[in-house]
Design an enzyme around this catalytic site. Sequence first.
Site, PDB file in Angstrom:
ATOM      1  N   ASP A 148      -4.188  -2.310   1.600  1.00  0.00           N
ATOM      2  CA  ASP A 148      -5.047  -3.014   0.442  1.00  0.00           C
ATOM      3  C   ASP A 148      -5.452  -1.710  -0.052  1.00  0.00           C
ATOM      4  O   ASP A 148      -6.205  -0.855  -1.503  1.00  0.00           O
ATOM      5  CB  ASP A 148      -5.380  -4.251   0.269  1.00  0.00           C
ATOM      6  CG  ASP A 148      -4.676  -5.247   0.666  1.00  0.00           C
ATOM      7  OD1 ASP A 148      -3.756  -4.998   0.089  1.00  0.00           O
ATOM      8  OD2 ASP A 148      -5.444  -6.301   1.585  1.00  0.00           O
TER       9      ASP A 148
ATOM     10  N   HIS B  12       1.086 -29.777 -10.041  1.00  0.00           N
ATOM     11  CA  HIS B  12       0.997 -28.317 -10.212  1.00  0.00           C
ATOM     12  C   HIS B  12       1.993 -26.607  -9.844  1.00  0.00           C
ATOM     13  O   HIS B  12       2.891 -26.483  -9.206  1.00  0.00           O
ATOM     14  CB  HIS B  12      -0.048 -27.963  -8.699  1.00  0.00           C
ATOM     15  CG  HIS B  12      -0.819 -28.612  -8.419  1.00  0.00           C
ATOM     16  ND1 HIS B  12      -2.199 -27.881  -9.600  1.00  0.00           N
ATOM     17  CD2 HIS B  12      -1.725 -29.605  -8.167  1.00  0.00           C
ATOM     18  CE1 HIS B  12      -3.356 -28.195  -8.743  1.00  0.00           C
ATOM     19  NE2 HIS B  12      -3.356 -29.632  -8.276  1.00  0.00           N
TER      20      HIS B  12
ATOM     21  N   LYS C  45      -1.847 -10.542  -2.705  1.00  0.00           N
ATOM     22  CA  LYS C  45      -0.765  -8.801  -1.736  1.00  0.00           C
ATOM     23  C   LYS C  45      -0.202  -8.800  -2.318  1.00  0.00           C
ATOM     24  O   LYS C  45       0.938  -7.099  -2.202  1.00  0.00           O
ATOM     25  CB  LYS C  45      -0.396  -9.421  -0.530  1.00  0.00           C
ATOM     26  CG  LYS C  45       0.326  -8.679   0.718  1.00  0.00           C
ATOM     27  CD  LYS C  45      -1.283  -7.594   0.683  1.00  0.00           C
ATOM     28  CE  LYS C  45      -1.912  -7.899   1.679  1.00  0.00           C
ATOM     29  NZ  LYS C  45      -2.972  -6.416   2.670  1.00  0.00           N
TER      30      LYS C  45
ATOM     31  N   GLY D 205      -8.743 -28.871 -10.031  1.00  0.00           N
ATOM     32  CA  GLY D 205     -10.367 -28.788  -9.041  1.00  0.00           C
ATOM     33  C   GLY D 205     -10.374 -30.031  -8.113  1.00  0.00           C
ATOM     34  O   GLY D 205      -9.805 -30.823  -7.932  1.00  0.00           O
TER      35      GLY D 205
ATOM     36  N   GLU E  67       1.935 -23.914 -10.467  1.00  0.00           N
ATOM     37  CA  GLU E  67       2.182 -22.847 -10.111  1.00  0.00           C
ATOM     38  C   GLU E  67       2.002 -21.770  -8.813  1.00  0.00           C
ATOM     39  O   GLU E  67       1.750 -21.579  -8.028  1.00  0.00           O
ATOM     40  CB  GLU E  67      -0.285 -21.934 -10.272  1.00  0.00           C
ATOM     41  CG  GLU E  67      -0.622 -22.992  -9.480  1.00  0.00           C
ATOM     42  CD  GLU E  67      -0.964 -24.141  -9.866  1.00  0.00           C
ATOM     43  OE1 GLU E  67      -2.263 -24.510  -9.494  1.00  0.00           O
ATOM     44  OE2 GLU E  67      -0.499 -24.917 -11.302  1.00  0.00           O
TER      45      GLU E  67
ATOM     46  N   CYS F 112      -3.584 -31.008 -13.525  1.00  0.00           N
ATOM     47  CA  CYS F 112      -4.190 -31.986 -12.786  1.00  0.00           C
ATOM     48  C   CYS F 112      -5.964 -32.168 -13.211  1.00  0.00           C
ATOM     49  O   CYS F 112      -5.744 -33.062 -14.108  1.00  0.00           O
ATOM     50  CB  CYS F 112      -4.099 -31.221 -10.632  1.00  0.00           C
ATOM     51  SG  CYS F 112      -4.941 -32.360  -9.346  1.00  0.00           S
ATOM     52  N   TYR F 113      -6.178 -31.227 -12.721  1.00  0.00           N
ATOM     53  CA  TYR F 113      -8.070 -31.801 -13.215  1.00  0.00           C
ATOM     54  C   TYR F 113      -7.559 -31.900 -14.429  1.00  0.00           C
ATOM     55  O   TYR F 113      -8.578 -32.762 -15.237  1.00  0.00           O
ATOM     56  CB  TYR F 113      -8.770 -30.987 -12.290  1.00  0.00           C
ATOM     57  CG  TYR F 113     -10.814 -31.729 -12.815  1.00  0.00           C
ATOM     58  CD1 TYR F 113     -11.124 -32.889 -12.354  1.00  0.00           C
ATOM     59  CD2 TYR F 113     -11.213 -30.985 -14.175  1.00  0.00           C
ATOM     60  CE1 TYR F 113     -12.613 -32.977 -12.430  1.00  0.00           C
ATOM     61  CE2 TYR F 113     -12.435 -30.842 -14.256  1.00  0.00           C
ATOM     62  CZ  TYR F 113     -13.249 -31.919 -13.455  1.00  0.00           C
ATOM     63  OH  TYR F 113     -14.558 -32.531 -14.280  1.00  0.00           O
TER      64      TYR F 113
END
Length: 512
Positions: A227, A169, A368, A55, A171, A82-83
Amino acid sequence: MKQVPILVLDFGSQYTQLIARKLRESGVYTEVVPYREKLEDIKARKPQGIILSGGPASVYAEDAYKPDEGIWDLGLPILGICYGMQLITQHFGGSVIPADHHEYGKAKLKIENDSNIFKDITDESTVWMSHGDRAEYIPEGFEVIGTSENSPYAAIADTNRNIYAFQFHPEVHHSVEGTAMLKNFAKHICGCESTWNMGSFAKEKIAQIKAQVGDKKVLCGVSGGVDSSVVAAMLNEALPKEQLICVFVDQGLLRKNEAEDVQNMFKLLDIPLITIDAKAEFMEALKDVSDPETKRKAIGEKFIEVFDAEAKKHTDVAFLAQGTLYTDVIESVSVKGPSKTIKSHHNVGGLPDWMTFELVEPLREIFKDEVRKLGLELGLPKDMIGRHPFPGPGLAIRTMGAVTEEGLHLIRESDAIMQEELKATGYYDKVWQAFTVLLNVQSVGVMGDNRTYDNTVCIRMVESVDGMTATFAHIPHDVLEGMSRRIINEIDGINRVVYDISSKPPATIEWE
């Protein structure tokens, strides 16, 4: 409320949803909720583990984001990123201070012990750092399990309480083995099993659509892009044909021959399609409008008006379906947590008060690449699923400044040539997205023996996995040269072509 194996508390990182996406890729169903989620709602989901996201805030600030204190007493495995790491450090008695130097970019993770969270992870694996604060010292009971050149506490753990924390991170795409680390947390620390996939997601969402819609009708706005086509296919699967009204609005901001392509596509899918010619209305709404946000909002409002007018021609229309993705949501509004607004999207933020129907947005929580997998699961053709993303506001946000018919012509023709060359050279399927932008900047040129003062067009091509981050595509110069030569030679009014070598961040993929 169904069981959610891994629950992510969102503290506002632009990457939060990537945590969920990486775990879902591993077959572990994961949901993202705001950091302030009530303890009883967390318990109701019966999670097997909790992840605290990154964050933009600092844990030592007066208004720092803090979760319900009860999460620490649930006895569940926790991973802080992280945060989230800094929250864990502070809560258990460590110290967090501003870093002498902000750390952004790649780092080498040196693994300091054989923790299960690093099972089968390579020593000195590349990870992505992005932080301005750091742990000064870690709490009692915690040990260092990973370091980097600039982070002596790159990863820490209290294995007795099953609490882990990363300064980096895992991710993001740049953390090479980050997905494996998240998977290790879910499987080896939390005991989750890989039971979730796009097939189960499709069944779940189709069931939700049936329950939400009942015997009412749904107006589905389609653009012909991936989409909206997937949404239409889901609705077609979930509902009888008489309950589904698919509407294609030709707003005059489409690529060359796109209206015909969309209509042919829906014939192939055997889904009835109503086409509305609203070019004049949209051009009037955009007249003399040059600010990007104003453009987007004007287009969004006009879409709603057109859809509402069409809905009034039918009885029992109670719902509007849209192909909203999580990337649209996170860049527009802070839905799950305190993330910063990057830009608003025409189909995000709910409906105006004067509208009477509800939204159906089955793709709102996925990315996506997941949408493409879902489309294949639903049986859509590969060439349709593989189309490059195209923004809802269309060519309006690929025109710098005011939108004019002349400018739209230049973009359409230049984009068509660029796409032809991209496909002919085999690069169309190698890039995430490619398009041209009209800069509305004139420059001096020479053609034959004559001086010209014409427009500049920019070619934008990016490589990406999910649209959250992107790098400019390294296209061979001879391919770019072929595009440039054809664009300048074949289109009157363009005498210069440039190539965008910006990545996201700091730039966005679209120019507006």
